[in-house]
Motif scaffolding. Structure first.
Motif, PDB file in Angstrom:
ATOM      1  N   SER A  46     -10.990  38.717-110.012  1.00  0.00           N
ATOM      2  CA  SER A  46     -11.574  39.511-108.929  1.00  0.00           C
ATOM      3  C   SER A  46     -13.091  39.442-108.954  1.00  0.00           C
ATOM      4  O   SER A  46     -13.734  39.272-107.909  1.00  0.00           O
ATOM      5  CB  SER A  46     -11.136  40.970-109.052  1.00  0.00           C
ATOM      6  N   ILE A  47     -13.673  39.570-110.129  1.00  0.00           N
ATOM      7  CA  ILE A  47     -15.133  39.497-110.251  1.00  0.00           C
ATOM      8  C   ILE A  47     -15.635  38.107-109.867  1.00  0.00           C
ATOM      9  O   ILE A  47     -16.645  37.962-109.157  1.00  0.00           O
ATOM     10  CB  ILE A  47     -15.567  39.875-111.681  1.00  0.00           C
ATOM     11  N   CYS A  49     -14.198  35.919-107.835  1.00  0.00           N
ATOM     12  CA  CYS A  49     -14.052  35.687-106.395  1.00  0.00           C
ATOM     13  C   CYS A  49     -15.089  36.445-105.580  1.00  0.00           C
ATOM     14  O   CYS A  49     -15.609  35.926-104.588  1.00  0.00           O
ATOM     15  CB  CYS A  49     -12.644  36.079-105.945  1.00  0.00           C
ATOM     16  N   THR A  50     -15.401  37.671-105.989  1.00  0.00           N
ATOM     17  CA  THR A  50     -16.360  38.454-105.207  1.00  0.00           C
ATOM     18  C   THR A  50     -17.803  38.042-105.482  1.00  0.00           C
ATOM     19  O   THR A  50     -18.609  37.955-104.552  1.00  0.00           O
ATOM     20  CB  THR A  50     -16.199  39.958-105.485  1.00  0.00           C
ATOM     21  N   ASP A  51     -18.157  37.788-106.740  1.00  0.00           N
ATOM     22  CA  ASP A  51     -19.551  37.484-107.064  1.00  0.00           C
ATOM     23  C   ASP A  51     -19.911  36.015-106.863  1.00  0.00           C
ATOM     24  O   ASP A  51     -20.951  35.703-106.302  1.00  0.00           O
ATOM     25  CB  ASP A  51     -19.859  37.884-108.506  1.00  0.00           C
ATOM     26  N   LYS A  54     -18.175  34.687-103.208  1.00  0.00           N
ATOM     27  CA  LYS A  54     -18.625  35.559-102.103  1.00  0.00           C
ATOM     28  C   LYS A  54     -17.498  35.904-101.122  1.00  0.00           C
ATOM     29  O   LYS A  54     -17.707  35.995 -99.920  1.00  0.00           O
ATOM     30  CB  LYS A  54     -19.788  34.921-101.335  1.00  0.00           C
ATOM     31  N   ILE A  55     -16.292  36.084-101.650  1.00  0.00           N
ATOM     32  CA  ILE A  55     -15.162  36.535-100.837  1.00  0.00           C
ATOM     33  C   ILE A  55     -15.195  38.058-100.827  1.00  0.00           C
ATOM     34  O   ILE A  55     -15.418  38.681-101.863  1.00  0.00           O
ATOM     35  CB  ILE A  55     -13.828  36.022-101.425  1.00  0.00           C
ATOM     36  N   PRO A  56     -14.972  38.693 -99.669  1.00  0.00           N
ATOM     37  CA  PRO A  56     -14.974  40.164 -99.630  1.00  0.00           C
ATOM     38  C   PRO A  56     -13.924  40.761-100.572  1.00  0.00           C
ATOM     39  O   PRO A  56     -12.827  40.215-100.736  1.00  0.00           O
ATOM     40  CB  PRO A  56     -14.646  40.488 -98.177  1.00  0.00           C
ATOM     41  N   ALA A  57     -14.260  41.878-101.184  1.00  0.00           N
ATOM     42  CA  ALA A  57     -13.386  42.511-102.177  1.00  0.00           C
ATOM     43  C   ALA A  57     -12.043  42.922-101.571  1.00  0.00           C
ATOM     44  O   ALA A  57     -11.009  42.844-102.238  1.00  0.00           O
ATOM     45  CB  ALA A  57     -14.082  43.707-102.792  1.00  0.00           C
ATOM     46  N   VAL A  60      -9.854  39.839-101.490  1.00  0.00           N
ATOM     47  CA  VAL A  60      -9.396  39.483-102.836  1.00  0.00           C
ATOM     48  C   VAL A  60      -8.278  40.418-103.278  1.00  0.00           C
ATOM     49  O   VAL A  60      -7.245  39.979-103.795  1.00  0.00           O
ATOM     50  CB  VAL A  60     -10.578  39.520-103.837  1.00  0.00           C
TER      51      VAL A  60
END
Length: 99
Positions: A46-47, A49-51, A54-57, A60
Motif C-alpha cells: 500500500s505504501i 503504490c501510494t508513494d 502515485k496511485i490514490p489510496a 489501492v
C-alpha cells in the motif's frame, strides 16, 4: 572380573489429553504467523503504490479488498470441488498429491 551394571527402570509418564506438544502448538500458531506476514506485505504494498506509483489510496484499498474477496470465492469453490471428489484412494488425497 566383569563389573555388573544395574539399570533402574524409570516409569514413563504418559501425556495427558490436556497437554499439547510443542510441535502442535507451533502448527496452531503458524496461522497467526502467516496472517501477520500477509498484513506486513500488504502494508508495504500500500505504501509503495501510494508513494512511489502515485496511485490514490482509495484505489489501492479497493484493489486489495477485491483480491481478498476473489480469494474467498475461489477458496469456497475449491472446497466444493474437493468435497465432491471420490476416488479409490480417498476424496482429498488426490488433491494433496496434485500440488
Amino acid at each position: 572380573m566383569e563389573a555388573e551394571v544395574v539399570v533402574e527402570q524409570v516409569p514413563v509418564k504418559k501425556a495427558s489429553k490436556d497437554n499439547v506438544g510443542a510441535w502442535r502448538m507451533f502448527a496452531w500458531q503458524s496461522h497467526a504467523l502467516s496472517i501477520s506476514g500477509n498484513v506486513l506485505i500488504l502494508g508495504f504494498l500500500s505504501i509503495y503504490c501510494t508513494d512511489t506509483l502515485k496511485i490514490p489510496a482509495a484505489l489501492v484499498g479497493t484493489l486489495l479488498m477485491a483480491t481478498k474477496l476473489l480469494d474467498g470465492i475461489t477458496n469456497l469453490l475449491a472446497g466444493v470441488i474437493v468435497d465432491k471428489t471420490n476416488t479409490k484412494i480417498g476424496g482429498r488425497t488426490i488433491h494433496i498429491y496434485s500440488d
